[in-house]
Write a protein that holds these residues in place. Structure first.
Motif, PDB file in Angstrom:
ATOM      1  N   LEU A 336      -0.466   2.438  -4.449  1.00  0.00           N
ATOM      2  CA  LEU A 336      -1.043   3.715  -4.044  1.00  0.00           C
ATOM      3  C   LEU A 336      -2.244   3.593  -3.114  1.00  0.00           C
ATOM      4  CD1 LEU A 336      -0.870   5.702  -7.415  1.00  0.00           C
ATOM      5  CD2 LEU A 336       0.611   5.942  -5.431  1.00  0.00           C
ATOM      6  N   TYR A 337      -2.949   2.453  -3.165  1.00  0.00           N
ATOM      7  CA  TYR A 337      -4.175   2.333  -2.386  1.00  0.00           C
ATOM      8  C   TYR A 337      -4.166   1.138  -1.430  1.00  0.00           C
ATOM      9  CZ  TYR A 337      -5.780   5.541  -6.008  1.00  0.00           C
ATOM     10  OH  TYR A 337      -5.890   6.605  -6.853  1.00  0.00           O
ATOM     11  N   VAL A 338      -3.849  -0.036  -1.939  1.00  0.00           N
ATOM     12  CA  VAL A 338      -3.963  -1.249  -1.132  1.00  0.00           C
ATOM     13  C   VAL A 338      -2.884  -1.307  -0.057  1.00  0.00           C
ATOM     14  CG1 VAL A 338      -3.926  -3.773  -1.172  1.00  0.00           C
ATOM     15  CG2 VAL A 338      -5.034  -2.503  -3.027  1.00  0.00           C
ATOM     16  N   ARG A 339      -1.630  -1.129  -0.447  1.00  0.00           N
ATOM     17  CA  ARG A 339      -0.543  -1.235   0.519  1.00  0.00           C
ATOM     18  C   ARG A 339      -0.643  -0.203   1.647  1.00  0.00           C
ATOM     19  NH1 ARG A 339       5.893  -0.651  -0.725  1.00  0.00           N
ATOM     20  NH2 ARG A 339       5.217   1.497  -1.063  1.00  0.00           N
ATOM     21  N   ALA A 345      -3.765  -0.359   8.700  1.00  0.00           N
ATOM     22  CA  ALA A 345      -4.514  -1.325   9.493  1.00  0.00           C
ATOM     23  C   ALA A 345      -3.583  -2.058  10.454  1.00  0.00           C
ATOM     24  CB  ALA A 345      -5.235  -2.316   8.577  1.00  0.00           C
ATOM     25  N   LEU A 346      -2.396  -2.417   9.996  1.00  0.00           N
ATOM     26  CA  LEU A 346      -1.424  -3.110  10.856  1.00  0.00           C
ATOM     27  C   LEU A 346      -0.970  -2.205  11.994  1.00  0.00           C
ATOM     28  CD1 LEU A 346       0.772  -4.974   8.195  1.00  0.00           C
ATOM     29  CD2 LEU A 346      -0.799  -5.999   9.857  1.00  0.00           C
ATOM     30  N   ALA A 350      -1.571  -2.802  15.953  1.00  0.00           N
ATOM     31  CA  ALA A 350      -0.415  -2.860  16.852  1.00  0.00           C
ATOM     32  C   ALA A 350      -0.611  -1.934  18.033  1.00  0.00           C
ATOM     33  CB  ALA A 350       0.854  -2.492  16.087  1.00  0.00           C
ATOM     34  N   VAL A 351      -1.189  -0.755  17.788  1.00  0.00           N
ATOM     35  CA  VAL A 351      -1.429   0.218  18.866  1.00  0.00           C
ATOM     36  C   VAL A 351      -2.475  -0.304  19.838  1.00  0.00           C
ATOM     37  CG1 VAL A 351      -2.351   2.504  19.369  1.00  0.00           C
ATOM     38  CG2 VAL A 351      -0.742   2.187  17.484  1.00  0.00           C
TER      39      VAL A 351
END
Length: 352
Positions: A336-339, A345-346, A350-351
């Motif tokens: 619910l929070y970390v993933r 962030a990924l 990437a952007v």
């Protein structure tokens, strides 16, 4: 019956008031152990466990109460504790936390509480006798850790107190973070009770004393146990549906008192307000409440019944149950929070 009502509500109101003012949330504390590497609430829980353990075994020693831990239903404790841990993250609070946050006016906690009561009541219905009987059959003879190893419980209590003292001392030596605070609006007792920020360790001392007080107050009404949330919560719904007075025991008035005490604390500190939940939060709260009721029922207790009381009684059920509750919290926190944060962030990297 009057004694049952008055002492139950009194003990519960004290607990609800202290937990609300101390912001004593085990769900957030267990989650912070994993996400923020902050163990302060866990150490506070250990303080409360130690106070209750010394006090209750002292009462047993002088013959004021008698208690036998019975057998250890290991499978139910492990599975139920883990499911309960997942549920309290989804619901936004553990069993006691849900009761006291409902007293603050959180609609999401009301939804979680209703689902928790429903699932707990269903698990205690005759239709679940076969399932519950099977879960209980997966057990070992001794629930008491001291009986398992043939040791005095006082030796284990002494080791627990020593370990807790070392951990707390190290935590208190850490540099204090300076936080901006507003000038006090109240003075004297009003400031202390309703405005001053309570330290979690001071809150834990009070919770430990209230947990200890619950034993003689409850025993005087024929219920020889300490704080308990799941069975009383189920009993409220069973009473409302069936109307049988047998469900109105000391524990029922305890949990009603938690709600009352939290409401008084929230009103006095100006933290009470009706806060609606969006559709997503409502669905998650309801699902979390169902998992809480199911998990606590097969585990034989919640974060209070197992995590505070049965740990204090130096039982396998308490310490293993607490361990799997924490593991469940960590699992749900990852999803619910970390993933989601890592995924965001990924995507951002990437952007860019």
């Amino acid at each position: 019956m009057l004694q049952t009502i008055l002492t139950g509500i009194l003990c519960g109101a004290l607990l609800g008031f202290v937990m609300q003012r101390g912001r004593f949330c085990l769900t957030g504390g267990f989650r912070d152990m994993y996400i923020a590497k902050n163990n302060r609430i866990f150490y506070a829980l250990l303080i409360a466990i130690c106070i209750q353990s010394v006090g209750v075994f002292g009462l047993i020693q002088i013959g004021a109460i008698t208690y036998h831990a019975g057998s250890f239903a290991w499978f139910g404790t492990i599975l139920g504790g883990y499911v309960f841990g997942i549920g309290i993250v989804m619901a936004g609070g553990c069993a006691t936390g849900t009761w006291y946050r409902a007293g603050e006016g959180l609609i999401g906690s009301w939804i979680a509480l209703a689902a928790y009561m429903l699932a707990s009541a269903v698990m205690r219905s005759h239709r679940m006798d076969g399932f519950n009987g099977y879960i209980k059959s997966l057990s070992t003879e001794h629930n008491s850790i001291s009986e398992t190893f043939g040791l005095s419980p006082w030796l284990l209590i002494s080791l627990l107190v020593l370990a807790t003292g070392i951990l707390v001392a190290k935590e208190l030596k850490k540099p204090k973070l300076k936080m901006a605070t507003l000038p006090p609006r109240k003075t004297g007792l009003d400031h202390l009770l309703f405005e001053k920020r309570w330290h979690p360790f001071a809150t834990a001392v009070l919770i430990g004393l209230i947990a200890l007080l619950a034993w003689p107050l409850s025993a005087a009404t024929g219920r020889v146990f300490g704080l308990g949330i799941t069975s009383p919560s189920a009993n409220i719904l069973q009473f409302l549906v069936i109307g049988d007075d047998k469900y109105l025991n000391w524990g029922v008035f305890l949990v009603l008192g938690i709600f009352l005490g939290a409401f008084i604390a929230a009103k006095g500190s100006r933290e009470f307000r009706i806060r609606a939940a969006d559709a997503g939060t409502s669905v998650r709260s309801f699902g979390g409440g169902i998992l809480m009721g199911f998990g606590a029922s097969i585990a034989g207790g919640c974060s209070i019944g197992n995590g505070l009381v049965m740990t204090a009684m130096i039982t396998w059920q308490g310490w293993i149950g607490l361990s799997f509750i924490i593991l469940g919290v960590w699992t749900a926190s990852w999803f619910l929070y970390v993933r989601p944060k890592r995924r965001a962030a990924l995507q951002a990297s990437a952007v860019s």
